[in-house]
Design an enzyme around this catalytic site. Structure first.
Site, PDB file in Angstrom:
ATOM      1  N   GLU A  66       0.862  -1.198   0.000  1.00  0.00           N
ATOM      2  CA  GLU A  66       0.000   0.000   0.000  1.00  0.00           C
ATOM      3  C   GLU A  66       0.882   1.226   0.000  1.00  0.00           C
ATOM      4  OE1 GLU A  66      -2.204  -0.023   3.651  1.00  0.00           O
ATOM      5  OE2 GLU A  66      -3.105  -1.956   3.215  1.00  0.00           O
ATOM      6  N   LYS A  99       2.190   4.553   1.436  1.00  0.00           N
ATOM      7  CA  LYS A  99       2.254   5.072   2.801  1.00  0.00           C
ATOM      8  C   LYS A  99       1.820   6.535   2.748  1.00  0.00           C
ATOM      9  CE  LYS A  99       5.373   4.976   6.745  1.00  0.00           C
ATOM     10  NZ  LYS A  99       5.249   6.345   7.226  1.00  0.00           N
ATOM     11  N   ASP A 148       1.237  10.250   3.852  1.00  0.00           N
ATOM     12  CA  ASP A 148       1.939  11.177   4.733  1.00  0.00           C
ATOM     13  C   ASP A 148       0.916  12.007   5.495  1.00  0.00           C
ATOM     14  OD1 ASP A 148       4.055  12.338   5.934  1.00  0.00           O
ATOM     15  OD2 ASP A 148       4.545  13.685   4.283  1.00  0.00           O
ATOM     16  N   TYR A 184      -7.187   1.581   6.546  1.00  0.00           N
ATOM     17  CA  TYR A 184      -6.505   0.372   6.082  1.00  0.00           C
ATOM     18  C   TYR A 184      -6.448  -0.749   7.108  1.00  0.00           C
ATOM     19  CZ  TYR A 184      -2.864   3.249   8.263  1.00  0.00           C
ATOM     20  OH  TYR A 184      -2.167   4.058   9.116  1.00  0.00           O
ATOM     21  N   LYS A 242      10.795   3.141   2.786  1.00  0.00           N
ATOM     22  CA  LYS A 242      10.850   4.605   2.663  1.00  0.00           C
ATOM     23  C   LYS A 242      11.545   4.983   1.363  1.00  0.00           C
ATOM     24  CE  LYS A 242       9.452   6.902   6.203  1.00  0.00           C
ATOM     25  NZ  LYS A 242      10.133   7.057   7.404  1.00  0.00           N
ATOM     26  N   CYS A 294      17.721  47.110   4.775  1.00  0.00           N
ATOM     27  CA  CYS A 294      16.691  46.539   3.914  1.00  0.00           C
ATOM     28  C   CYS A 294      17.124  46.738   2.458  1.00  0.00           C
ATOM     29  CB  CYS A 294      15.356  47.236   4.154  1.00  0.00           C
ATOM     30  SG  CYS A 294      14.095  46.745   2.974  1.00  0.00           S
ATOM     31  N   CYS A 327      14.575  49.502   0.912  1.00  0.00           N
ATOM     32  CA  CYS A 327      14.437  50.902   1.339  1.00  0.00           C
ATOM     33  C   CYS A 327      15.623  51.392   2.152  1.00  0.00           C
ATOM     34  CB  CYS A 327      13.141  51.089   2.121  1.00  0.00           C
ATOM     35  SG  CYS A 327      13.178  50.316   3.745  1.00  0.00           S
ATOM     36  N   CYS A 368      12.334  44.604   8.524  1.00  0.00           N
ATOM     37  CA  CYS A 368      12.345  45.986   8.081  1.00  0.00           C
ATOM     38  C   CYS A 368      11.102  46.610   8.708  1.00  0.00           C
ATOM     39  CB  CYS A 368      12.261  46.055   6.553  1.00  0.00           C
ATOM     40  SG  CYS A 368      11.896  47.721   5.982  1.00  0.00           S
ATOM     41  N   CYS A 380       8.101  50.963   3.273  1.00  0.00           N
ATOM     42  CA  CYS A 380       9.124  50.258   2.485  1.00  0.00           C
ATOM     43  C   CYS A 380       8.502  49.791   1.171  1.00  0.00           C
ATOM     44  CB  CYS A 380       9.635  49.064   3.277  1.00  0.00           C
ATOM     45  SG  CYS A 380      10.605  47.929   2.281  1.00  0.00           S
TER      46      CYS A 380
HETATM   47  S1  IVH Z   1      -0.138   0.200   8.766  1.00  0.00           S
HETATM   48  C1  IVH Z   1       0.389  -2.010  12.654  1.00  0.00           C
HETATM   49  N1  IVH Z   1      -0.526   1.370   6.430  1.00  0.00           N
HETATM   50  O1  IVH Z   1       2.811   5.107   8.955  1.00  0.00           O
HETATM   51  C2  IVH Z   1       0.315  -1.354  11.324  1.00  0.00           C
HETATM   52  N2  IVH Z   1       0.438   2.634   8.178  1.00  0.00           N
HETATM   53  O2  IVH Z   1       5.470   4.676  10.013  1.00  0.00           O
HETATM   54  C3  IVH Z   1       0.207   0.100  11.457  1.00  0.00           C
HETATM   55  N3  IVH Z   1       0.880   4.959   7.617  1.00  0.00           N
HETATM   56  O3  IVH Z   1       1.808   4.799  12.311  1.00  0.00           O
HETATM   57  C4  IVH Z   1       0.275   0.915  10.296  1.00  0.00           C
HETATM   58  N4  IVH Z   1       0.138   4.880   5.551  1.00  0.00           N
HETATM   59  O4  IVH Z   1       0.375   6.294  10.747  1.00  0.00           O
HETATM   60  C5  IVH Z   1      -0.070   1.505   7.687  1.00  0.00           C
HETATM   61  N5  IVH Z   1      -0.960   2.311   4.333  1.00  0.00           N
HETATM   62  C6  IVH Z   1      -0.515   2.435   5.588  1.00  0.00           C
HETATM   63  C7  IVH Z   1      -0.011   3.646   6.088  1.00  0.00           C
HETATM   64  C8  IVH Z   1       0.464   3.710   7.390  1.00  0.00           C
HETATM   65  C9  IVH Z   1       0.659   5.646   6.490  1.00  0.00           C
HETATM   66  C10 IVH Z   1       1.488   5.516   8.839  1.00  0.00           C
HETATM   67  C11 IVH Z   1       0.804   5.103  10.122  1.00  0.00           C
HETATM   68  C12 IVH Z   1       1.887   4.466  10.957  1.00  0.00           C
HETATM   69  C13 IVH Z   1       3.126   5.022  10.332  1.00  0.00           C
HETATM   70  C14 IVH Z   1       4.316   4.133  10.572  1.00  0.00           C
END
Ligand code: IVH
Length: 676
Positions: free
Chosen positions: A114, A116, A118, A228, A318, A412, A415, A430, A435
């Site tokens: 999946e 991840k 942000d 998820y 990552k 500045c 000015c 400033c 200005c």
């Molecule tokens: S699973 C026990 N799935 O990433 C499993 N986490 O670095 C828990 N996060 O604390 C997380 N997208 O806040 C999972 N598709 C995803 C995610 C995800 C973002 C975050 C989540 C977690 C953190 C860990």
């Protein structure tokens, strides 16, 4: 149709459209149509308070939680994830997992990969299918109960869909609350306009927003969510035996699930997924900083268990933060609207993270000195989770001969006023309100689309006008004539005439535009609209005591004080008076917001029968004041027929054509909610 039935129907309809929009990304009505349904429902609920339901879509915008947020224990701890930074580390994860399960590494082992997200993790509890609680991760064991805020997130259903037998009595679903890039950008633009520091990345913005004590703010900002994970109380039957089936179930309950997840037959397919998204992610509507890889088989997960911090069955891959090397051409300083003077890097253009980068942050004078960053250096630039890339530091081996440490200017650049910096701060300022750089930025904002909307008065023209001394204050804009304008660079008689017309049109712009445009600290578009709605004219606002300003919905003490202080400053009073003298109205005809908040715009009403609380003329005037039209005959194009006592053939015709009919109470309720 009786109100109870229509209310039920509207709620279902609204939920259906929310799901189409947030879960399937495939709306089939316009925002305006959606809003019209919502308003109809509010009106009906206002007229029938006994039919109000906490799960109605109208109830999303909650009140203010009493104080802070109470903490709540999670059903089971919210764990974090171990990170992997390479294909090699992903394979090691797979090998560890196989060892723990006592199987060969070559055993087929389906994983779900999946994206991840942000954002910020969230746990939602549904009891008998209804959303009862939303809790942040907190320390993993206890989180903050942010239910009133969560309820404003339209992507999150207030009740689960599908057959209720298929919904566990109690279920906790977990996922991520996040900002789509576009909303994040908008929120930051607004914050900048309000003189607030921008959020560095969508995650900070989501966290800051979800922990705001004012649910109305949360509602406005546009947070979204992806879910998820399912957590069930001990002893409940499983929702599904695999993770990919769980995701399908979440989606079937009407919960938003990120759609790019993929069932991967083995770790090779996982590695391929990660490779694929390294670059493809830049085209997504939201930020992702990696891929989460999860074992698909739920029973095997249970067998593997977790360490104190991480589940053994999942890992987060990552993406590497993208870096590039380029030449630092110059360290320039920028003077903001509020006078803050900040250094930034002007770079030789370089491709980075899907965009071409020519500028980067250098934070402040201290950071530049600490990293010894010099003009002419070859520098390493990184784009991580933050929107603006950073200069990490110089490549010392490549430093050109004769370079010298950078020195913050003492004056500045615009000015030449001496810059000042309080002992305990890092930002130089400033302080000269005249200005030209500050005026330039201020004017650009004043003329911008979300303020006075003076088309044609863009950056280069503002530059010329300020440089040539034609404009010193906002009021001076209204003294410009076609002759002066036509003499400017890249202007001719035609564009000068157009600009004069645009300036003239802005004299009657809605009040909120002026309130937003004149640059009161903390007053962005939202606050400006709230103030305009409440006061109706600049004169009324100028006369208002601070308590009255603070009493306006969406306006807090800090904002109210800032507004009052601005209006009390004689220099600002002078500018406002001069604007008035130049015919800038800064007043809304009906004491509300004429531009955007006229709730009946595009709607046609037919009045029939006898109304008891008002005359026909009064009813018609109210409709028109709200932007609607009144017609004498019913057709398919009629939006509402308002039927008083002894309504006759028009009512019949409305019914025959399927046109919505409002009785007097419903009509009043609609007016009430539309004026609110
Ligand atoms: S699973 C026990 N799935 O990433 C499993 N986490 O670095 C828990 N996060 O604390 C997380 N997208 O806040 C999972 N598709 C995803 C995610 C995800 C973002 C975050 C989540 C977690 C953190 C860990």
């Amino acid at each position: 149709m009786d109100p109870a039935t229509r209310i039920r129907e509207l709620r279902q309809l609204l939920r259906y459209h929310e799901e189409r929009y947030y879960v399937h990304d495939d709306p089939d009505i316009s925002d305006a149509e959606f809003d019209a349904l919502m308003r109809e429902l509010s009106a009906l609920e206002a007229a029938h308070p006994d039919l109000v339901d906490p799960d109605s879509p109208t109830q999303r915008v909650g009140g203010r939680p009493a104080e802070g947020f109470p903490t709540v224990a999670h059903l089971e701890p919210m764990l974090s994830l171990e990170n992997a930074y390479s294909a090699h580390e992903l394979r090691e994860f797979h090998a560890r997992l196989c060892r723990a399960l006592g199987v060969a590494e070559t055993t087929p082992m389906p994983y779900v990969a999946e994206l991840k997200i942000d954002g910020l993790s969230i746990a939602l509890t549904y009891e008998r299918g209804r959303l009862v609680r939303g809790v942040t991760r907190g320390d993993g064991v206890r989180g903050e109960d942010v239910t009133p805020n969560v309820r404003t997130i339209r992507a999150i259903p207030l009740s689960l869909s599908g057959p209720q037998e298929a919904v566990p009595a109690v279920v906790e679903v977990r996922g991520e609350v996040y900002f789509p890039r576009a909303d994040f950008q908008r929120v930051n633009d607004e914050r900048e306009a309000e003189g607030e520091p921008a959020f560095a990345n969508p995650r900070n913005a989501a966290a800051g927003t979800l922990r705001t004590l004012d649910a109305a703010t949360v509602s406005r900002r546009g947070l979204r969510a992806f879910l998820y994970q399912v957590v069930l109380p001990a002893g409940s039957p499983l929702v599904a035996a695999t993770h990919h089936a769980t995701l399908a179930q979440l989606q079937a309950w009407g919960l938003p699930v990120e759609r790019h997840h993929r069932l991967c037959a083995d770790v090779d397919a996982v590695v391929a997924f990660c490779d694929e998204w390294r670059d493809a992610r830049h085209a997504l509507a939201f930020e992702t900083d990696g891929v989460v890889i999860k074992l698909d088989d739920v029973a095997m997960r249970a067998a593997l268990g977790a360490t104190a911090k991480f589940p053994r069955w999942a890992v987060a891959f990552k993406f590497p933060a993208e870096q590039a090397r380029t030449r630092l051409k110059q360290i320039a300083v920028n003077v903001g609207r509020t006078g803050a003077v900040t250094p930034y890097a002007v770079l030789e253009p370089v491709r980075l993270g899907g965009t071409t980068v020519q500028m980067a942050t250098l934070h402040n004078e201290q950071e530049i000195a600490r990293r010894d960053i010099r003009e002419g250096d070859l520098v390493l630039v990184e784009k991580g989770g933050d929107i603006i890339p950073k200069v990490l530091g110089p490549v010392l081996a490549e430093r050109p001969d004769g370079s010298a440490p950078w020195v913050m200017p003492s004056q500045c650049p615009a000015c030449q006023s001496p810059l000042t910096k309080p002992e305990d701060e890092v930002v130089w300022r400033c302080d000269n309100i005249s200005c030209p750089a500050r005026i330039r930025r201020g004017l650009q904002h004043f003329a911008s689309r979300r303020a006075m909307d003076i088309e044609g008065l863009g950056e280069s023209l503002v530059d010329q006008l300020v440089t040539l001394g034609h404009v010193h204050t906002y009021a001076d804009v209204y003294r410009l004539n076609a002759e002066t304008l036509a003499a400017l660079d890249r202007m001719g008689p035609k564009s000068a005439a157009n600009l004069v017309a645009a300036i003239d049109a802005s004299r009657t712009a809605a009040l909120w535009r002026a309130l937003h445009g004149i640059g009161i600290r903390h007053v962005g578009e939202g606050v400006a609209k709230a103030l305009a709605r409440a006061f109706g004219s600049m004169a009324a606002l100028r006369a208002a005591p601070v308590e009255q300003i603070e009493a306006v919905p969406d306006v807090g003490a800090v904002v109210a004080r800032s507004v009052r202080a601005f209006l009390d400053d004689p220099r600002n009073q002078g500018v406002l008076d001069a604007m008035v003298a130049q015919g800038v109205q800064m007043a809304d005809a009906q004491g509300g917001d004429a531009d955007t908040l006229r709730a009946f715009t595009g709607k046609t009403f037919v009045l029939t029968g006898t109304l008891t609380s008002m005359t026909r003329d009064e009813a018609a005037a109210t409709i028109e004041a709200l932007g609607g039209k009144v017609s004498s005959s019913v057709s398919k194009k009629t939006t509402y027929v308002v039927a008083g006592a002894e309504a006759g053939s028009k009512l019949e015709k409305a019914k025959a054509l399927g046109v919505a009919v409002l009785d007097e109470g419903q009509f009043q309720a609609l007016i009430m909610t539309s004026q609110a």
